[in-house]
Write an enzyme that holds these catalytic residues in place. Structure first.
Site, PDB file in Angstrom:
ATOM      1  CE  LYS A 193      37.687  43.333  71.653  1.00 31.85           C
ATOM      2  NZ  LYS A 193      39.046  42.994  71.990  1.00 31.85           N
TER       3      LYS A 193
HETATM    4  C1  LIG Z   1      40.230  42.039  71.923  1.00 30.35           C
HETATM    5  C2  LIG Z   1      40.589  40.979  72.842  1.00 30.35           C
HETATM    6  C3  LIG Z   1      41.898  40.818  73.348  1.00 30.35           C
HETATM    7  C4  LIG Z   1      43.090  41.561  72.835  1.00 30.35           C
HETATM    8  O1  LIG Z   1      42.993  42.907  72.779  1.00 30.35           O
HETATM    9  P1  LIG Z   1      43.818  43.719  71.678  1.00 30.35           P
HETATM   10  O2  LIG Z   1      43.678  45.136  72.178  1.00 30.35           O
HETATM   11  O3  LIG Z   1      43.157  43.505  70.355  1.00 30.35           O
HETATM   12  O4  LIG Z   1      45.228  43.259  71.702  1.00 30.35           O
HETATM   13  C5  LIG Z   1      42.112  39.847  74.312  1.00 30.35           C
HETATM   14  N1  LIG Z   1      41.136  39.052  74.752  1.00 30.35           N
HETATM   15  C6  LIG Z   1      39.887  39.149  74.268  1.00 30.35           C
HETATM   16  C7  LIG Z   1      38.836  38.236  74.803  1.00 30.35           C
HETATM   17  C8  LIG Z   1      39.575  40.093  73.291  1.00 30.35           C
HETATM   18  O5  LIG Z   1      38.336  40.152  72.802  1.00 30.35           O
END
Ligand SMILES: *Cc1c(COP(=O)(O)O)cnc(C)c1O
Length: 394
Positions: A193
């Protein structure tokens, strides 16, 4: 172009589709926490929460162990319980719908808009029933969903909006930062991210009641707040008032998050420059549909997805994907629609029920996009895509 017998890859080393950016400043910040008094539930947590809230323009922020736990917390705080329906889209990571199941709620999938790939706001009202409690829109790839319409619908039917903005930290919608708009907004700090804390997530909100419920949910449902206690046996006393979890983030993670946050705008600028180069290179290729550009907002560009025009190709997505892999380009597919997953199929969700999402899934490939990409990396991706399209053009 003629196919040569010995395949000549555009690059010798593998280029991942995403990669974190960690510098000395980040490392020093983490070391400082390791040398200090608090490894968890210390000052670095409060500081990171304050900084994220300030950055996005929200009153409150609550960190979680990961974004999925944060979404679970938001579903709890929104009061989602057994049999409650929650509207979301299938074109997302499983966590956006799983968080509804954690609370014994029922995910109700609404198909996507064909050009934005976000939830089709014109199809939401058809799916609202007496049991509908919330909407979880996703800002897919970093492009803000049609939040005004979503909030208007939510107001009309008294629904809570939990925005899954895992892709959209730093994005804006009608000149407002994502995070300041919905009832609750989630960001993830997984390494792919925009900024990372290793693992981590956060909910931002302007609602004090949600804020307090999130804090308590994150720590077993326990409170020490004297105003909330039913009894008080003494200074040691605390109460567990509902079933919560240990979903806390460590200070080690939070200090990394704060250090990364200082670089967020620079990261996004770098992403935008890469996107501009990709768009310029691919706009004239008839086999490729380049990503939608939101006129009501500005994407923070978590993902760059090309959509293939399969009518103009002699092979399918799989062959194109494999050809790019052979060029050592780290490609990916975001996402396999959630309702097609075996677990969801067992629950009774049906293939064919969400045709736009299902069709999109057959035609997409995510290309590498991360701030540390060099100019040569970007060129390599472009050349690999151009060559592949030339070879398989129909
Ligand atoms: C990464 C992601 C999540 C979950 O986040 P984590 O920190 O990996 O648990 C939820 N929704 C979307 C769209 C994502 O890309």
């Amino acid at each position: 172009m003629k196919l040569t017998k010995t395949f000549n890859p555009v690059r010798d080393t593998y280029l991942p589709y995403g990669r974190q950016w960690i510098d000395e400043e980040d490392i020093e910040a983490v070391v400082s926490v390791l040398k200090g008094d608090y490894l968890t539930t210390g000052p670095a947590i409060n500081e990171f929460e304050r900084k994220v809230a300030e950055y996005v323009g929200a009153k409150y922020a609550v960190t979680f162990a990961n974004g999925t736990a944060a979404l679970h917390g938001a579903c709890f705080a929104a009061g989602i319980g057994t049999g409650d329906e929650v509207i979301t889209t299938p074109m997302t990571f499983a966590a956006s719908a799983n968080c509804i199941l954690y609370q014994d709620g029922i995910p109700v999938f609404v198909d996507i808009n064909e050009s934005t790939y976000n939830i089709d706001v014109n199809k939401i009202e058809n799916k609202i029933t007496k049991r509908t409690k919330a909407i979880i829109p996703i800002d897919f790839t970093g492009q803000p969903a049609d939040l005004k319409k979503i909030l208007d619908i939510a107001k009309k039917y008294n629904l809570i909006v939990i925005e899954d903005a895992a892709h959209a930290l730093g994005a804006t919608y009608k000149n407002e930062k994502i995070g300041s708009i919905s009832d609750m907004t989630m960001f993830s700090f997984h390494p792919v991210k925009h900024i990372t804390s290793g693992e981590g997530g956060i909910i931002v909100t302007n609602n004090e009641d949600y804020y307090e419920r999130l804090l308590q949910f994150r720590s077993h449902g326990i409170t020490r707040d004297v105003d909330k206690l039913k009894e008080n046996h003494g200074p040691w006393y605390y109460e567990m008032q509902f079933l919560g979890y240990n979903y806390r983030m460590t200070d080690i993670q939070a200090v990394l998050g704060s250090s990364q946050l200082q670089k967020l705008d620079m990261f996004i600028e770098k992403r935008k420059k890469i996107v501009a180069k990709y768009n310029e290179a691919f706009a004239g290729i008839p086999q490729i549909i380049i990503p939608f550009q939101n006129i009501e907002g500005e994407s923070s560009w978590h993902l760059y997805i090309i959509r293939l025009n399969l009518n103009k190709l002699s092979v399918g997505r799989k062959e194109i994907f494999e050809a790019l892999q052979k060029h050592n380009i780290g490609v990916n597919v975001h996402y396999i629609p959630v309702h097609l997953q075996p677990y969801y199929q067992q629950l009774g969700y049906v293939k064919g029920s969400l045709p736009y999402a299902e069709r999109l899934y057959e035609e997409i490939i995510s290309l590498p996009l991360f701030p540390g990409m060099t100019e040569q990396d970007v060129k390599d991706v472009i050349v690999a895509v151009q060559r592949t399209m030339e070879i398989y053009a129909k």
